[in-house]
Design a protein around this motif. Sequence first.
Motif, PDB file in Angstrom:
ATOM      1  N   HIS A 277      -5.060  45.835 -43.668  1.00  0.00           N
ATOM      2  CA  HIS A 277      -6.539  45.192 -43.057  1.00  0.00           C
ATOM      3  C   HIS A 277      -6.609  45.467 -41.494  1.00  0.00           C
ATOM      4  CE1 HIS A 277      -9.614  42.078 -42.045  1.00  0.00           C
ATOM      5  NE2 HIS A 277     -10.311  42.945 -42.433  1.00  0.00           N
ATOM      6  N   LEU A 278      -5.563  44.909 -41.000  1.00  0.00           N
ATOM      7  CA  LEU A 278      -5.487  44.835 -39.386  1.00  0.00           C
ATOM      8  C   LEU A 278      -5.475  46.285 -38.922  1.00  0.00           C
ATOM      9  CD1 LEU A 278      -2.949  42.905 -37.143  1.00  0.00           C
ATOM     10  CD2 LEU A 278      -3.014  45.460 -36.838  1.00  0.00           C
ATOM     11  N   PHE A 279      -4.862  47.327 -39.380  1.00  0.00           N
ATOM     12  CA  PHE A 279      -4.937  48.808 -38.650  1.00  0.00           C
ATOM     13  C   PHE A 279      -6.029  49.244 -39.105  1.00  0.00           C
ATOM     14  CE2 PHE A 279       0.045  48.046 -38.851  1.00  0.00           C
ATOM     15  CZ  PHE A 279      -0.130  48.494 -37.721  1.00  0.00           C
ATOM     16  N   ASP A 280      -6.780  49.092 -40.389  1.00  0.00           N
ATOM     17  CA  ASP A 280      -8.147  49.195 -40.697  1.00  0.00           C
ATOM     18  C   ASP A 280      -9.102  48.882 -39.732  1.00  0.00           C
ATOM     19  OD1 ASP A 280      -7.434  50.598 -42.719  1.00  0.00           O
ATOM     20  OD2 ASP A 280      -8.110  49.449 -44.414  1.00  0.00           O
ATOM     21  N   LEU A 281      -9.142  47.803 -39.169  1.00  0.00           N
ATOM     22  CA  LEU A 281      -9.940  47.168 -38.167  1.00  0.00           C
ATOM     23  C   LEU A 281      -9.880  48.001 -36.867  1.00  0.00           C
ATOM     24  CD1 LEU A 281     -10.266  43.482 -38.433  1.00  0.00           C
ATOM     25  CD2 LEU A 281     -11.994  45.209 -38.891  1.00  0.00           C
ATOM     26  N   PHE A 282      -8.553  48.047 -36.643  1.00  0.00           N
ATOM     27  CA  PHE A 282      -8.032  48.634 -35.140  1.00  0.00           C
ATOM     28  C   PHE A 282      -8.674  50.266 -35.047  1.00  0.00           C
ATOM     29  CE2 PHE A 282      -4.369  46.010 -33.699  1.00  0.00           C
ATOM     30  CZ  PHE A 282      -4.950  44.971 -33.407  1.00  0.00           C
ATOM     31  N   ILE A 283      -8.336  50.956 -36.112  1.00  0.00           N
ATOM     32  CA  ILE A 283      -8.668  52.220 -36.244  1.00  0.00           C
ATOM     33  C   ILE A 283     -10.131  52.406 -36.259  1.00  0.00           C
ATOM     34  CG2 ILE A 283      -8.966  54.463 -37.481  1.00  0.00           C
ATOM     35  CD1 ILE A 283      -5.768  53.484 -38.321  1.00  0.00           C
ATOM     36  N   GLU A 284     -10.907  51.556 -36.842  1.00  0.00           N
ATOM     37  CA  GLU A 284     -12.377  51.464 -36.881  1.00  0.00           C
ATOM     38  C   GLU A 284     -12.849  51.559 -35.394  1.00  0.00           C
ATOM     39  OE1 GLU A 284     -15.166  48.299 -38.799  1.00  0.00           O
ATOM     40  OE2 GLU A 284     -13.995  49.065 -40.157  1.00  0.00           O
ATOM     41  N   GLY A 285     -12.218  50.453 -34.810  1.00  0.00           N
ATOM     42  CA  GLY A 285     -12.575  50.209 -33.436  1.00  0.00           C
ATOM     43  C   GLY A 285     -12.290  51.619 -32.499  1.00  0.00           C
ATOM     44  N   TYR A 286     -11.118  52.066 -32.617  1.00  0.00           N
ATOM     45  CA  TYR A 286     -11.227  53.539 -31.847  1.00  0.00           C
ATOM     46  C   TYR A 286     -12.142  54.283 -32.075  1.00  0.00           C
ATOM     47  CZ  TYR A 286      -6.487  51.681 -30.266  1.00  0.00           C
ATOM     48  OH  TYR A 286      -5.508  51.009 -29.941  1.00  0.00           O
TER      49      TYR A 286
ATOM     50  N   LYS B 193      -5.049  60.690 -28.919  1.00  0.00           N
ATOM     51  CA  LYS B 193      -5.752  60.749 -27.811  1.00  0.00           C
ATOM     52  C   LYS B 193      -5.565  62.244 -27.330  1.00  0.00           C
ATOM     53  CE  LYS B 193      -6.117  57.382 -23.945  1.00  0.00           C
ATOM     54  NZ  LYS B 193      -5.596  56.981 -22.870  1.00  0.00           N
ATOM     55  N   SER B 194      -4.813  63.037 -27.562  1.00  0.00           N
ATOM     56  CA  SER B 194      -4.488  64.288 -27.277  1.00  0.00           C
ATOM     57  C   SER B 194      -5.682  65.164 -27.689  1.00  0.00           C
ATOM     58  CB  SER B 194      -3.269  65.023 -27.683  1.00  0.00           C
ATOM     59  OG  SER B 194      -3.249  65.349 -29.015  1.00  0.00           O
ATOM     60  N   GLY B 195      -6.547  64.556 -28.676  1.00  0.00           N
ATOM     61  CA  GLY B 195      -7.600  65.522 -29.123  1.00  0.00           C
ATOM     62  C   GLY B 195      -7.777  65.677 -30.600  1.00  0.00           C
ATOM     63  N   MET B 196      -6.867  65.182 -31.248  1.00  0.00           N
ATOM     64  CA  MET B 196      -6.549  65.493 -32.657  1.00  0.00           C
ATOM     65  C   MET B 196      -7.913  64.376 -33.224  1.00  0.00           C
ATOM     66  SD  MET B 196      -2.999  66.473 -33.783  1.00  0.00           S
ATOM     67  CE  MET B 196      -1.868  67.448 -32.857  1.00  0.00           C
ATOM     68  N   HIS B 197      -8.215  63.428 -32.597  1.00  0.00           N
ATOM     69  CA  HIS B 197      -8.951  62.328 -32.806  1.00  0.00           C
ATOM     70  C   HIS B 197      -8.465  61.793 -34.126  1.00  0.00           C
ATOM     71  CE1 HIS B 197     -11.019  63.316 -29.458  1.00  0.00           C
ATOM     72  NE2 HIS B 197     -11.998  64.317 -29.868  1.00  0.00           N
ATOM     73  N   HIS B 198      -9.426  61.771 -35.295  1.00  0.00           N
ATOM     74  CA  HIS B 198      -9.345  60.924 -36.331  1.00  0.00           C
ATOM     75  C   HIS B 198      -8.086  61.186 -37.418  1.00  0.00           C
ATOM     76  CE1 HIS B 198     -10.554  58.575 -40.062  1.00  0.00           C
ATOM     77  NE2 HIS B 198     -10.790  57.666 -39.317  1.00  0.00           N
ATOM     78  N   GLU B 199      -7.799  62.713 -37.413  1.00  0.00           N
ATOM     79  CA  GLU B 199      -6.981  63.142 -38.608  1.00  0.00           C
ATOM     80  C   GLU B 199      -5.240  62.247 -38.422  1.00  0.00           C
ATOM     81  OE1 GLU B 199      -5.803  67.135 -37.999  1.00  0.00           O
ATOM     82  OE2 GLU B 199      -5.234  67.335 -40.454  1.00  0.00           O
TER      83      GLU B 199
ATOM     84  N   ARG C 187     -15.078  54.063 -33.136  1.00  0.00           N
ATOM     85  CA  ARG C 187     -16.262  53.576 -32.661  1.00  0.00           C
ATOM     86  C   ARG C 187     -16.452  53.981 -31.168  1.00  0.00           C
ATOM     87  NH1 ARG C 187     -16.501  48.584 -34.902  1.00  0.00           N
ATOM     88  NH2 ARG C 187     -15.148  48.026 -33.032  1.00  0.00           N
ATOM     89  N   ASP C 188     -15.434  53.732 -30.554  1.00  0.00           N
ATOM     90  CA  ASP C 188     -15.582  54.108 -29.073  1.00  0.00           C
ATOM     91  C   ASP C 188     -14.976  55.464 -29.050  1.00  0.00           C
ATOM     92  OD1 ASP C 188     -16.326  51.507 -28.661  1.00  0.00           O
ATOM     93  OD2 ASP C 188     -14.403  50.666 -28.139  1.00  0.00           O
ATOM     94  N   HIS C 189     -15.361  56.508 -29.507  1.00  0.00           N
ATOM     95  CA  HIS C 189     -14.745  57.784 -29.473  1.00  0.00           C
ATOM     96  C   HIS C 189     -13.518  58.195 -29.162  1.00  0.00           C
ATOM     97  CE1 HIS C 189     -19.088  58.621 -30.155  1.00  0.00           C
ATOM     98  NE2 HIS C 189     -19.393  57.381 -29.381  1.00  0.00           N
TER      99      HIS C 189
END
Lengths: 193, 193
Positions: free
Chosen positions: A85-94, A172-178, A96-98
């Motif tokens: 759940h913690l990581f889900d929340l963190f990743i959701e935040g990332y 951060k390198s550009g692969m984004h969500h994957e 959201r902020d592109h």
Amino acid sequence: MNIKHNKEDILRKGMELFRLNGYHNTGTKEIIKEAGISRGSFYNFFIDKDDFGIQVLDYYGVWSTDYMKELLNDTKLNPKQRLIHLFDLFIEGYKRDHYKWGCLLVGMTQELGQINPSFSNACERNFESFVAVFQACIEEGQAAGVISEKQDARGLTLTMLSMYNGALVLMKSGMHHEPLEAFQTQLALILTP
Amino acid sequence: MNIKHNKEDILRKGMELFRLNGYHNTGTKEIIKEAGISRGSFYNFFIDKDDFGIQVLDYYGVWSTDYMKELLNDTKLNPKQRLIHLFDLFIEGYKRDHYKWGCLLVGMTQELGQINPSFSNACERNFESFVAVFQACIEEGQAAGVISEKQDARGLTLTMLSMYNGALVLMKSGMHHEPLEAFQTQLALILTP
DNA sequence: AATCAATTAGACCAATCTATCTAATTGCAA
DNA sequence: TTGCAATTAGATAGATTGGTCTAATTGATT
């Protein structure tokens, strides 16, 4: 005594700028401008930019671990579920902020680790705080039989943190969500007994 | 025509310095001095420092993937053993050099990813080369039944690369060998069917 | 309200960094 | 050997950086 500006506000702005653009890419000029203070004030609060950097690192460490502790104390979930759940929340935040943020400790370690021992000490110290928080949760989960014991708690914690930090770099390198998705998938696998 | 200095020598020196001390911590002055060339020569070969940086990134990418491909073609071992062997060798090298190196792509991504699109493109492009090389090996292993299929080849590759990069960051922060060992332990676990 | 130490403002300084410029040098081609 | 374009050397310029300094201002205390 005469306090107008809040030291914490400056630290928070510094944290934001260093996370976004790195240490060397963020000048004192920009910090001062963004924090809405004057050059004089800045050097009244901090000895120099390095001193500021170290204090930002520790501020980030406390700020992060406080939030992580809060999430990992949610007793409605079992330890494994809490971590996921913690990581889900963190990743959701990332997301959201592109994907513009990253981990300050990772950035600072890369940029200043070999240069200045004060920085590498601060990075290690704060990484160890992260580890302590996660490890406690993993130990609890292993004792309860809901987290795999194929790797000892400390090792599993380091693995998990490595995986997460590494995924953030790829993100951060550009692969984004994957890479984040791959992390989430594998996290569930390695935690499951 | 008049060639005295080898462009590749300069790129190699730049790679070394950027890996050790980061991009902003390495001045053109130092690059020039260490490469044993003059300022004029440097700007004869490269438009500016950024152009040099991008070329160093690509040089590092080719240099690394060439070595990885070589190791992953050792048909005396099965694909899973090849991967484990590759990381064993890499980690041995880090240990031998007292954990001072790191991954240039990780460092550059952190330092310049949000600043300059040319750099983030170069980082992503080279990370994707790494992924391609590893993924081919993982696919082969999955087809042969010696590598786990709990996660698809692309996902497992991203996971493995994340884990490795993250372990290098923790290593650099001062934890040295421990995160690498945790990585090795977990790598064997996630690859095993 | 007066006092006074602490804070703030921002001009200023010294150092450093990237990049340019020109004169000297190099080495291939005729 | 001579001529010439390419390369090299290193002084120098221009911009930016981190850090200092002093005068003005602030606000708690008496």
